[in-house]
Design a protein around this motif. Structure first.
Motif, PDB file in Angstrom:
ATOM      1  N   SER A  40       0.828  -1.206   0.000  1.00 32.85           N
ATOM      2  CA  SER A  40       0.000   0.000   0.000  1.00 32.85           C
ATOM      3  C   SER A  40       0.862   1.255   0.000  1.00 32.85           C
ATOM      4  O   SER A  40       0.602   2.206  -0.740  1.00 32.85           O
ATOM      5  CB  SER A  40      -0.918   0.018   1.221  1.00 32.85           C
ATOM      6  N   PHE A  41       1.905   1.254   0.822  1.00 29.24           N
ATOM      7  CA  PHE A  41       2.794   2.411   0.887  1.00 29.24           C
ATOM      8  C   PHE A  41       3.540   2.616  -0.423  1.00 29.24           C
ATOM      9  O   PHE A  41       3.543   3.705  -0.991  1.00 29.24           O
ATOM     10  CB  PHE A  41       3.787   2.252   2.037  1.00 29.24           C
ATOM     11  N   SER A  42       4.181   1.551  -0.908  1.00 28.42           N
ATOM     12  CA  SER A  42       4.979   1.697  -2.129  1.00 28.42           C
ATOM     13  C   SER A  42       4.092   1.973  -3.345  1.00 28.42           C
ATOM     14  O   SER A  42       4.491   2.708  -4.249  1.00 28.42           O
ATOM     15  CB  SER A  42       5.858   0.470  -2.362  1.00 28.42           C
ATOM     16  N   GLY A  43       2.890   1.420  -3.376  1.00 28.25           N
ATOM     17  CA  GLY A  43       1.974   1.687  -4.481  1.00 28.25           C
ATOM     18  C   GLY A  43       1.581   3.146  -4.550  1.00 28.25           C
ATOM     19  O   GLY A  43       1.511   3.736  -5.636  1.00 28.25           O
ATOM     20  N   ALA A  44       1.332   3.743  -3.391  1.00 32.49           N
ATOM     21  CA  ALA A  44       0.982   5.168  -3.372  1.00 32.49           C
ATOM     22  C   ALA A  44       2.158   6.024  -3.831  1.00 32.49           C
ATOM     23  O   ALA A  44       1.988   6.963  -4.618  1.00 32.49           O
ATOM     24  CB  ALA A  44       0.542   5.576  -1.973  1.00 32.49           C
ATOM     25  N   VAL A  45       3.353   5.697  -3.368  1.00 31.96           N
ATOM     26  CA  VAL A  45       4.535   6.479  -3.744  1.00 31.96           C
ATOM     27  C   VAL A  45       4.808   6.348  -5.241  1.00 31.96           C
ATOM     28  O   VAL A  45       5.008   7.348  -5.948  1.00 31.96           O
ATOM     29  CB  VAL A  45       5.761   6.038  -2.917  1.00 31.96           C
ATOM     30  N   ILE A  46       4.804   5.123  -5.750  1.00 32.28           N
ATOM     31  CA  ILE A  46       5.075   4.897  -7.170  1.00 32.28           C
ATOM     32  C   ILE A  46       3.974   5.523  -8.035  1.00 32.28           C
ATOM     33  O   ILE A  46       4.258   6.151  -9.063  1.00 32.28           O
ATOM     34  CB  ILE A  46       5.230   3.388  -7.460  1.00 32.28           C
ATOM     35  N   GLY A  47       2.724   5.362  -7.624  1.00 33.20           N
ATOM     36  CA  GLY A  47       1.613   5.940  -8.385  1.00 33.20           C
ATOM     37  C   GLY A  47       1.686   7.455  -8.467  1.00 33.20           C
ATOM     38  O   GLY A  47       1.487   8.041  -9.533  1.00 33.20           O
ATOM     39  N   LEU A  48       1.996   8.098  -7.354  1.00 35.15           N
ATOM     40  CA  LEU A  48       2.111   9.563  -7.370  1.00 35.15           C
ATOM     41  C   LEU A  48       3.308  10.018  -8.188  1.00 35.15           C
ATOM     42  O   LEU A  48       3.245  11.035  -8.881  1.00 35.15           O
ATOM     43  CB  LEU A  48       2.191  10.104  -5.942  1.00 35.15           C
ATOM     44  N   TYR A  49       4.409   9.261  -8.133  1.00 34.02           N
ATOM     45  CA  TYR A  49       5.564   9.608  -8.950  1.00 34.02           C
ATOM     46  C   TYR A  49       5.210   9.508 -10.436  1.00 34.02           C
ATOM     47  O   TYR A  49       5.503  10.407 -11.220  1.00 34.02           O
ATOM     48  CB  TYR A  49       6.744   8.709  -8.631  1.00 34.02           C
ATOM     49  N   LEU A  50       4.569   8.412 -10.828  1.00 32.01           N
ATOM     50  CA  LEU A  50       4.177   8.249 -12.228  1.00 32.01           C
ATOM     51  C   LEU A  50       3.184   9.324 -12.660  1.00 32.01           C
ATOM     52  O   LEU A  50       3.262   9.838 -13.773  1.00 32.01           O
ATOM     53  CB  LEU A  50       3.574   6.860 -12.458  1.00 32.01           C
ATOM     54  N   LEU A  51       2.261   9.666 -11.778  1.00 35.80           N
ATOM     55  CA  LEU A  51       1.287  10.693 -12.105  1.00 35.80           C
ATOM     56  C   LEU A  51       1.960  12.046 -12.334  1.00 35.80           C
ATOM     57  O   LEU A  51       1.625  12.756 -13.280  1.00 35.80           O
ATOM     58  CB  LEU A  51       0.246  10.807 -10.991  1.00 35.80           C
ATOM     59  N   SER A  52       2.959  12.374 -11.527  1.00 35.80           N
ATOM     60  CA  SER A  52       3.653  13.644 -11.744  1.00 35.80           C
ATOM     61  C   SER A  52       4.555  13.581 -12.970  1.00 35.80           C
ATOM     62  O   SER A  52       4.720  14.572 -13.679  1.00 35.80           O
ATOM     63  CB  SER A  52       4.470  14.028 -10.508  1.00 35.80           C
ATOM     64  N   TYR A  53       5.130  12.415 -13.238  1.00 34.03           N
ATOM     65  CA  TYR A  53       6.017  12.265 -14.392  1.00 34.03           C
ATOM     66  C   TYR A  53       5.244  12.346 -15.711  1.00 34.03           C
ATOM     67  O   TYR A  53       5.713  12.911 -16.686  1.00 34.03           O
ATOM     68  CB  TYR A  53       6.772  10.942 -14.294  1.00 34.03           C
ATOM     69  N   TYR A  54       4.051  11.750 -15.730  1.00 30.83           N
ATOM     70  CA  TYR A  54       3.233  11.713 -16.946  1.00 30.83           C
ATOM     71  C   TYR A  54       2.065  12.694 -16.878  1.00 30.83           C
ATOM     72  O   TYR A  54       1.014  12.460 -17.472  1.00 30.83           O
ATOM     73  CB  TYR A  54       2.685  10.309 -17.181  1.00 30.83           C
TER      74      TYR A  54
END
Length: 102
Positions: A40-54
């Motif tokens: 849950s923690f890593s999914g939120a971090v990775i998802g937010l990173y991808l959202l800001s990147y794309y």
């Protein structure tokens, strides 16, 4: 997501308690919760990173999310098949043991 979690959480806990040895049920549940929390923690971090990147390419972002979800779905089907085979084998052994004991 919440509806899916409502179906998954009791099911996975039931599966864990059915495959865990009697003296290790708490350990198995603790390890399960550790992995769920980490995911849950890593999914939120990775998802937010991808959202800001794309952020300017939202269609590509959602395509990446969809492909990741498809991979996870296929892994669940693979795991489900092996789990069902194991549970059926255990059920046959228990039935055989009960009939042999009579």
């Amino acid at each position: 997501m919440t509806i899916g979690e409502d179906f998954v959480a009791p099911t996975t806990q039931t599966i864990i308690t059915s495959i865990a040895p009697q003296n290790m049920k708490g350990t198995y549940m603790g390890i399960y919760n550790l992995f769920i929390s980490f995911g849950s923690f890593s999914g939120a971090v990775i998802g937010l990173y991808l959202l800001s990147y794309y952020e300017n390419r939202t269609a590509l972002f959602w395509f990446i999310i969809a492909m990741g979800s498809l991979v996870v779905r296929m892994l669940y089907f693979i795991i489900n098949g092996s789990f069902l085979r194991r549970m059926n084998a255990d059920a046959h052994i228990k039935i055989h043991e009960r009939t042999a004991a009579k």
